[in-house]
Each structure stands twice: as C-alpha cells, then as structure tokens.
Enzyme design. Structure first.
Site, PDB file in Angstrom:
ATOM      1  N   TYR A  40       0.445  -1.235  -0.163  1.00  0.00           N
ATOM      2  CA  TYR A  40      -0.056  -0.038  -0.030  1.00  0.00           C
ATOM      3  C   TYR A  40       0.688   1.244   0.253  1.00  0.00           C
ATOM      4  O   TYR A  40       1.890   0.815   0.112  1.00  0.00           O
ATOM      5  CB  TYR A  40      -1.222  -0.442   1.149  1.00  0.00           C
ATOM      6  CG  TYR A  40      -0.466   0.717   2.540  1.00  0.00           C
ATOM      7  CD1 TYR A  40       0.686  -0.505   3.620  1.00  0.00           C
ATOM      8  CD2 TYR A  40      -1.012   1.575   3.071  1.00  0.00           C
ATOM      9  CE1 TYR A  40       1.223  -0.065   4.210  1.00  0.00           C
ATOM     10  CE2 TYR A  40      -0.051   1.473   4.769  1.00  0.00           C
ATOM     11  CZ  TYR A  40       0.989   0.725   4.632  1.00  0.00           C
ATOM     12  OH  TYR A  40       1.170   1.153   6.263  1.00  0.00           O
ATOM     13  N   LYS A 154       6.318  -1.821   1.525  1.00  0.00           N
ATOM     14  CA  LYS A 154       5.301  -1.130   2.965  1.00  0.00           C
ATOM     15  C   LYS A 154       3.952  -2.160   2.055  1.00  0.00           C
ATOM     16  O   LYS A 154       3.267  -1.879   1.941  1.00  0.00           O
ATOM     17  CB  LYS A 154       4.671   0.386   2.341  1.00  0.00           C
ATOM     18  CG  LYS A 154       3.958   1.032   3.111  1.00  0.00           C
ATOM     19  CD  LYS A 154       3.683   2.640   2.426  1.00  0.00           C
ATOM     20  CE  LYS A 154       3.067   3.298   2.941  1.00  0.00           C
ATOM     21  NZ  LYS A 154       3.668   3.458   4.928  1.00  0.00           N
ATOM     22  N   GLU A 186      12.522   2.603  13.613  1.00  0.00           N
ATOM     23  CA  GLU A 186      11.514   3.719  13.427  1.00  0.00           C
ATOM     24  C   GLU A 186      10.369   4.153  14.127  1.00  0.00           C
ATOM     25  O   GLU A 186      10.093   3.401  15.318  1.00  0.00           O
ATOM     26  CB  GLU A 186      11.274   3.280  11.856  1.00  0.00           C
ATOM     27  CG  GLU A 186      10.668   2.732  11.995  1.00  0.00           C
ATOM     28  CD  GLU A 186      10.229   2.087  10.315  1.00  0.00           C
ATOM     29  OE1 GLU A 186      10.426   3.073   9.262  1.00  0.00           O
ATOM     30  OE2 GLU A 186       9.785   0.872   9.774  1.00  0.00           O
ATOM     31  N   LEU A 210      11.048   1.750   7.131  1.00  0.00           N
ATOM     32  CA  LEU A 210      10.624   2.236   5.841  1.00  0.00           C
ATOM     33  C   LEU A 210      11.134   3.310   5.174  1.00  0.00           C
ATOM     34  O   LEU A 210      11.373   4.173   6.001  1.00  0.00           O
ATOM     35  CB  LEU A 210       9.522   2.415   6.076  1.00  0.00           C
ATOM     36  CG  LEU A 210       8.453   2.851   4.459  1.00  0.00           C
ATOM     37  CD1 LEU A 210       8.184   1.643   4.168  1.00  0.00           C
ATOM     38  CD2 LEU A 210       6.768   3.410   4.719  1.00  0.00           C
TER      39      LEU A 210
HETATM   40  N1  PDD Z   1       2.504   5.246   7.216  1.00  0.00           N
HETATM   41  N2  PDD Z   1       7.670   4.073   8.426  1.00  0.00           N
HETATM   42  C1  PDD Z   1       5.959   3.279   8.504  1.00  0.00           C
HETATM   43  C2  PDD Z   1       6.621   2.056   9.570  1.00  0.00           C
HETATM   44  C3  PDD Z   1       6.010   3.737   8.408  1.00  0.00           C
HETATM   45  O1  PDD Z   1       4.073   3.067   8.253  1.00  0.00           O
HETATM   46  C4  PDD Z   1       5.104   5.500   7.639  1.00  0.00           C
HETATM   47  C5  PDD Z   1       3.788   6.099   7.227  1.00  0.00           C
HETATM   48  C6  PDD Z   1       6.051   5.778   7.485  1.00  0.00           C
HETATM   49  C7  PDD Z   1       6.899   7.291   7.235  1.00  0.00           C
HETATM   50  O2  PDD Z   1       6.579   7.101   5.381  1.00  0.00           O
HETATM   51  P1  PDD Z   1       5.826   8.433   4.855  1.00  0.00           P
HETATM   52  O3  PDD Z   1       6.767   9.600   5.398  1.00  0.00           O
HETATM   53  O4  PDD Z   1       6.442   7.812   3.632  1.00  0.00           O
HETATM   54  O5  PDD Z   1       4.457   8.737   4.642  1.00  0.00           O
HETATM   55  C8  PDD Z   1       7.733   5.572   8.550  1.00  0.00           C
HETATM   56  C9  PDD Z   1       1.203   5.809   6.952  1.00  0.00           C
HETATM   57  C10 PDD Z   1       0.826   7.213   6.612  1.00  0.00           C
HETATM   58  C11 PDD Z   1       0.134   4.645   7.486  1.00  0.00           C
HETATM   59  O6  PDD Z   1       0.144   4.007   7.674  1.00  0.00           O
HETATM   60  O7  PDD Z   1      -0.943   4.969   7.136  1.00  0.00           O
END
Ligand code: PDD
Length: 297
Positions: A40, A154, A186, A210
């Site tokens: 996703y 992801k 993270e 991620l």
């Molecule tokens: N999540 N690490 C993880 C495990 C994440 O699920 C996310 C983002 C990030 C940050 O990635 P980005 O800057 O590309 O949003 C890091 C999204 C927002 C979610 O699952 O809702």
C-alpha cells in the site's frame, strides 16, 4: 490522532470503479483479507494535488517487486487514477490510500496462477496534527522492534505494527519508538529523527525501516535550510540523551516527541531545530498551494 478521518464523504475506487467509501466491497477470498498479501501507499493531497507523487509511485514499485507482484498500472495510469480520486474527494486536503493485493483466489498459500490483482483506493479528509500537538509535542514509549526483516516493503500485513502501536495507546502515548539490537529503527507508522548539539541524526535506509517520503523531505529541507545532518546508526542511549526527537509521516508531517517512557526529552518541549524544521515544512506546503502553473512537488 488518526490523520485520516473516515467520514460518510470518503470516496473509493475499486479496480477503476468509483463509489462512496461506505459502498466499497471486496470479496472475502481476496488475498489481502485472507493473507495480508498486498502492498500500500498513503499519499497526502494538498489543494487536490498529490504531494511527492513520483516518490510514492517509485516506492510502490519497489514494494510490488519485493512481494513479486506485477504492477497493474503504469505510472501515468496511477497518476490519472490518483488525480481523479483527489478531484472527487471530500476536501481540498486529503489522505489518499491505495493498496494492491494478489487478488481473489481459492485459499492456498502459494501464488494463484491466474488471479488479477485487486486495486483498492480511498480518499478521506486529511487531518494534520492539531496546533496543540505541534506546540507541546507528544509522548512516546519505546519497544523492541519485533517485526520481520523486510520493513522496507510497505505491506498491508501490519499486525506487528498494530500491536506495537497499541502499546503506545495503552500508555496514553502517540507513538512507539522501536529499537532493534540496541539501535533506533523507526516508529510503528513513522520515521524517527534525533537532534543532538544542533545536528540532525537519522538512521540510514535499510531493510529495517520504511524509506519514508517525508524522511526524504526532511533531509532535503535540512540541507536547504543549512541544518547540519548525519545519516548513521543511532544507539538507544543516544535516543534517550537526545536534545530533540521527532516523528515524521505523510499524515503527521513532523511532530516533536517531548517525552519518552515518561521521561522528558531534552527540556521536555519542542526544541529550536524542530521549530525551524516545522516552519520550513509549512513554507514548502504553502508554496505548493500557489505553484503557478500546475506542478507536483
Ligand atoms: N505510514 N515507517 C512506517 C512503518 C510507516 O508506516 C510510515 C508511514 C512511515 C513514514 O513514511 P511516509 O513519510 O512515506 O509517510 C515510516 C503511513 C502514513 C500509514 O501507514 O498510515
């Protein structure tokens, strides 16, 4: 504190067909439902324009490759679908979610031979963190990162992240800061940055985190804003002794973590470097709203 507020106004798109989100249905045998077999993206939409679309589509391709699923669309097709959904979305700023699963098939762990991938997309109003959270910061708890070794993908199989996030919720905190082998990885749904003596530190991209799109934005803003920055492994001790800790994500932008496991980080208030970065981020967003000719950031 969920950034994507489910409302009656949400709009969905399943395999190219648009509908109100409340009417979206997926067959029970979809492998996304049965196995969590899919990937996703979450893309922020500002003033109905997708933010960092190329970065999200590139990462989607890497996630699809990682689970050996052919991309059902070209980048141009994705761009059109995303723009159309954002056009139909309820508000100017939205949180657009898309997922691709290995499709509907008889339940069997092995890949089905002729299933078509399912493409589900939805968009909801984007609710960025309220002003109080920005000015006061949020608290977090730490936990051992017990996820698998492909956290760079992801995937929709988020049970470990769900369980970890709940630890934070149970403690009245906003996020969990994850540590693996004594090092920062993270958050459950965010990347984590540390500031020490004016230097911004971030863990390098690897299979253990991620590669956040916001992470890239933060490093770019640090460079253009002349904030010294080091991408390197960060020990648990460094996190606990940090002057500042931040979390970043597409829906929460950048937020200061001012308390970790009940103890203040630095002075227990959002620090000077955070304030500067937050201002830079808001400036970047404001620039997107008035970009002149139509352009993606
Ligand atoms: N999540 N690490 C993880 C495990 C994440 O699920 C996310 C983002 C990030 C940050 O990635 P980005 O800057 O590309 O949003 C890091 C999204 C927002 C979610 O699952 O809702």
């Amino acid at each position: 504190m969920d950034a994507s507020v489910p409302t009656e106004q949400g709009v969905a798109c399943i395999n190219g067909e648009f509908m109100p989100l409340t009417e979206a249905r997926i067959p029970a045998l979809d492998r996304g439902f049965i196995f969590g077999d899919g990937v996703y993206e979450v893309i922020p939409i500002y003033s109905r324009r997708p933010f960092r679309l190329e970065g999200h589509l590139q990462r989607l391709e890497r996630s699809l490759d990682g689970i050996r699923l052919a991309n059902p669309h070209t980048r141009a097709q994705w761009g059109n679908l995303i723009e159309e959904l954002a056009r139909r979305g309820p508000t100017e700023d939205q949180s657009l979610y898309l997922q691709v699963t290995r499709g509907v098939a008889k339940r069997d762990h092995a890949f089905p031979k002729d299933a078509q991938p399912t493409v589900f997309m939805m968009t909801n109003p984007l609710a960025v963190p309220e002003a109080r959270l920005v000015s006061e910061g949020v608290s977090a708890v730490s936990a051992i990162d017990n996820r698998w070794l492909r956290c760079d993908l992801k995937t929709i199989a988020l049970l470990p992240n769900v369980l970890l996030r709940q630890l934070a919720v149970d403690a009245g905190a906003a996020e969990v800061v994850l540590l693996r082998d004594g090092r920062l990885t993270e958050g459950s749904a965010s990347n984590i940055f540390v500031v020490k003596n004016g230097v911004l530190l971030s863990p390098p991209k690897s299979n253990l985190i991620l590669a956040g799109i916001t992470y890239d934005v933060i490093l770019e803003l640090a460079q253009s804003g002349q904030i010294p920055c080091e991408v390197r492994a960060i020990s648990e001790a460094e996190v606990r002794a940090a002057d500042e800790v931040w979390l970043t994500s597409s829906t929460r932008e950048v937020l200061a973590i001012t308390k970790l496991d009940g103890k203040p980080i630095g002075e227990g208030r959002p620090g000077a470097v955070f304030k500067r970065m937050y201002a830079l981020f808001q400036e970047l967003k404001a620039g997107l709203r008035n970009p002149g000719p139509r352009a993606h950031a």
